[in-house]
Enzyme design. Structure first.
Site, PDB file in Angstrom:
ATOM      1  N   ASP A  19      10.065 -29.105 -10.104  1.00  0.00           N
ATOM      2  CA  ASP A  19       9.930 -29.490 -11.515  1.00  0.00           C
ATOM      3  C   ASP A  19       9.829 -28.262 -12.411  1.00  0.00           C
ATOM      4  O   ASP A  19      10.372 -28.215 -13.500  1.00  0.00           O
ATOM      5  CB  ASP A  19       8.682 -30.374 -11.713  1.00  0.00           C
ATOM      6  CG  ASP A  19       8.932 -31.777 -11.166  1.00  0.00           C
ATOM      7  OD1 ASP A  19      10.126 -32.110 -10.955  1.00  0.00           O
ATOM      8  OD2 ASP A  19       7.962 -32.515 -10.949  1.00  0.00           O
ATOM      9  N   CYS A  20       9.094 -27.242 -11.905  1.00  0.00           N
ATOM     10  CA  CYS A  20       8.927 -26.040 -12.733  1.00  0.00           C
ATOM     11  C   CYS A  20      10.059 -25.044 -12.557  1.00  0.00           C
ATOM     12  O   CYS A  20      10.324 -24.227 -13.434  1.00  0.00           O
ATOM     13  CB  CYS A  20       7.573 -25.399 -12.454  1.00  0.00           C
ATOM     14  SG  CYS A  20       7.149 -25.351 -10.710  1.00  0.00           S
ATOM     15  N   TYR A  21      10.729 -25.101 -11.385  1.00  0.00           N
ATOM     16  CA  TYR A  21      11.868 -24.201 -11.129  1.00  0.00           C
ATOM     17  C   TYR A  21      13.068 -25.055 -10.711  1.00  0.00           C
ATOM     18  O   TYR A  21      13.348 -25.202  -9.522  1.00  0.00           O
ATOM     19  CB  TYR A  21      11.536 -23.223 -10.003  1.00  0.00           C
ATOM     20  CG  TYR A  21      10.489 -22.179 -10.343  1.00  0.00           C
ATOM     21  CD1 TYR A  21      10.796 -21.155 -11.241  1.00  0.00           C
ATOM     22  CD2 TYR A  21       9.235 -22.210  -9.758  1.00  0.00           C
ATOM     23  CE1 TYR A  21       9.861 -20.187 -11.547  1.00  0.00           C
ATOM     24  CE2 TYR A  21       8.284 -21.243 -10.056  1.00  0.00           C
ATOM     25  CZ  TYR A  21       8.596 -20.227 -10.948  1.00  0.00           C
ATOM     26  OH  TYR A  21       7.679 -19.276 -11.241  1.00  0.00           O
TER      27      TYR A  21
END
Lengths: 128, 502
Positions: B129-131
């Site tokens: 989700d963040c990368y």
């Protein structure tokens, strides 16, 4: 001057070098020779002024002859003067000067190729 | 008399420090004596330039858009470590290219970066989700990296054993090419100029001490891996900024048949604080011994033929059993001198001040071999004990019958004392049958030079014997050369699925 003589199987059975010596009268020094069932290769040394004579004679006997203008090619910028080549060479081509820089006496080289493999830095290559 | 480190640094700042290389020091001490040498000399610079496989660098690439958490990373097709999260990696010098094999590796990536060449970064990720990004490919120059920090776990070996090869075939080792039948000797190390050899008690070299690393100012982190100064084989873990390094002192290399390595130039300035430093830095090549090891023995415990000094090794010729054998250095003494000279120039110019270790390295540490809980397969685990042998005086026809009956292709030949004296194969018998009349007895056609193994030998070693000699069977012998079993290519099949672990 050095000549690289190659011959294919059938002709390998003919005494090409001996024949050339007899016909030209030039004394040939065989520095390296590899002859197996399919082909032969010999590195010979002849006096400079007679090298064309010998080449032409051997060519007419069916050998492939190449005049070698120089020994192993030395790329000074890749060399780090380690000396890995020194003890590998059968002809003492490599040595150190007083400051441990590598000296290459390529006129002694018989192009066996051992140093190419031994050099960690790709500083030595066989001439094309 | 003692000199404090701050006194020495003050002289460096004032431009009055007397700095000499470790090569000059023995002469100075011999001429002036220890007391005067202590007064006269403030700093001794050391240097070494050689293959240091245990080298590499931490690199930070900065974040991409959209960002990626790189899990598998390649630089010019050389895999780098992907377990440092997001956009950091460690590239090791000996890792080989997946496309070019041993001619290109991590060391070459490092040299290309230092030379200002572009290097291709490829990486993949599962996406989070963040990368969210899954792949990336880009070309990078050293200047594009946020950090490029060389960090070498094991450098600057105090000395290194010399290598020789008593077998009858050429060996390709990390000590370079070793000619057969003791045809040459290969060695490595700067001897008189080596940092730890000039401080064997590790009084001056330790954590935080400034060094010259590949042309850049660097630092000793601490004890290197495999550090074993108790036996005279100390090592150092070191670091330095790759961005300030020079190709003059950092070179990628390939030991043919062994693999990729990095030639590292490393020097340490030693402050002359007391007489003990004077004495230690007066060491000469003649004082430093190493063992001459037979690399023909494929074991950790290789026998030493004799002791040799660096003076002998550097002379170009060493005598072994009455025979003169030529030597080759793998490290460069010429470049080691240049390192020590460059470092001397730095200190003279006030570019580097000295410090004592913030944490000392144990000078008595001894390295241990690996603790192995699972024993690898031995020849005894898979060998075939149903053996058929033949006497050397038997007829060839008998041998042929035995081969047929034993359904084997190899027949060990024994003498009247049941000792192994040769081997015949179906090929040898066929040849004898095809050319009748030439030979009658087994001993006329047997191969007398038999490659053998023993029950205790690790299978990996036996397999190399099969491969290197292009043969498919080895008689297994006991110490009296009695044949106790055979190891054939067929037996190797027992290794699959752990069937040897009965």
């Amino acid at each position: 001057m050095k000549l690289l003589v190659t011959f294919s199987k059938g002709k390998g059975r003919k005494p090409i070098i001996a024949q050339a010596v007899r016909d030209t009268g030039v004394l040939i020094a065989v520095e390296r020779a590899v002859i197996d069932s399919s082909a032969g290769e010999a590195l010979i040394e002849v006096p400079d002024d007679q090298c064309r004579l010998v080449r032409d004679k051997m060519s007419s006997l069916g050998a492939n002859v190449r005049i070698l203008d120089h020994g192993i090619l030395f790329n000074e910028s890749e060399c780090v003067d380690c000396g890995a080549c020194i003890s590998i060479c059968p002809r003492d081509v490599f040595s150190f000067d007083a400051t441990f820089r590598l000296i290459v006496a390529d006129e002694r080289c018989i192009l066996c190729g051992k140093c190419v493999e031994a050099c960690p830095h790709d500083a030595l290559t066989m001439p094309a | 008399m003692r000199k404090s480190i701050s006194e020495i640094n003050q002289r460096i700042r004032d431009g009055n420090a007397r700095v000499v290389t470790a090569e000059e020091m023995p002469g100075i001490v011999a001429e002036l004596g220890e007391d005067a040498a202590l007064k006269e000399v403030d700093v001794v610079t050391t240097g070494t330039f050689g293959a240091m496989c245990s080298s590499g660098a931490f690199l930070n690439f900065g974040h991409a858009e959209p960002p990626i958490r790189m899990e598998r990373i390649w630089l010019n097709d050389v895999e780098a470590y992907g377990g440092l999260a997001a956009v950091d990696t460690y590239i090791g010098a000996t890792q080989q290219s997946e496309t070019r094999g041993e001619e290109y590796g991590g060391a070459h990536v490092l040299e290309d970066l230092v030379a200002g060449k572009a290097v291709e970064l490829r990486a993949s990720s599962r996406g989070t989700d963040c990368y969210p990004r899954r792949t990336i490919a880009t070309e990078l120059l050293l200047e594009h990296l946020n950090q490029a920090v060389m960090c070498n776990p094991r450098n600057a070996y105090q000395r290194y054993n010399a290598a020789i090869n008593t077998t009858d075939r050429t060996l390709h080792t990390y000590m370079g090419m070793l000619l057969p039948n003791s045809g040459n000797i290969s060695f490595s190390g700067a001897g008189i100029l080596n940092p730890i050899s000039n401080d064997p008690k590790l009084r001056l070299i330790g954590s935080g001490v400034p060094i010259f690393l590949c042309g850049a100012p660097g630092m000793v982190i601490g004890e290197g891996t495999q550090h074993s100064s108790a036996g005279g084989f100390g090592t150092l873990m070191v670091t330095g900024d790759l961005k300030q390094m020079s190709q003059d002192y950092l070179r990628a290399a390939t030991m043919t048949g062994y693999g990729v390595t990095l030639y590292v130039g490393l020097g340490i300035p030693l402050p002359v604080i007391d007489k003990e430093v004077v004495r230690a830095t007066a060491v000469r090549d003649e004082d430093i011994n190493v063992d001459l090891i037979d690399y023909g023995i494929p074991s950790r415990n290789r026998p030493a033929l004799r002791k040799v000094t660096y003076a002998e090794l550097r002379s170009g010729m060493v005598t072994v059993n009455g025979e003169e054998i030529r030597t080759s250095s793998l490290s460069s003494f010429n470049r080691a001198r240049k390192v020590a000279e460059a470092l001397k120039d730095w200190v003279v110019a006030g570019k580097m001040e000295l410090s004592l270790p913030t944490r000392k390295i144990n000078p008595k540490h001894q390295v241990h071999p690996m603790h192995e809980t699972v024993r690898g397969p031995r020849v005894a685990d898979i060998m075939d004990k149903n053996i058929v042998t033949i006497g050397e005086r038997e007829e060839i026809r008998t041998a042929a019958l035995k081969l047929l009956k034993g359904s084997t292709n190899h027949l060990p030949v024994v003498n009247e004392n049941s000792e192994l004296v040769g081997i015949v194969t179906t090929f040898d018998i066929s040849k004898a049958v095809a050319n009748p009349g030439k030979a009658e007895l087994v001993r006329d056609i047997m191969k007398k030079k038999v490659i053998v193994t023993t029950p205790e030998e690790p299978v990996d070693i036996a397999v190399r014997k099969l491969e290197q000699n292009n043969i498919s069977a080895l008689p297994v012998v006991d110490p009296e050369r009695h044949v106790v079993a055979m190891l054939t290519a067929i037996d190797l099949g027992k290794l699959f699925g752990g069937r040897w672990l009965k």
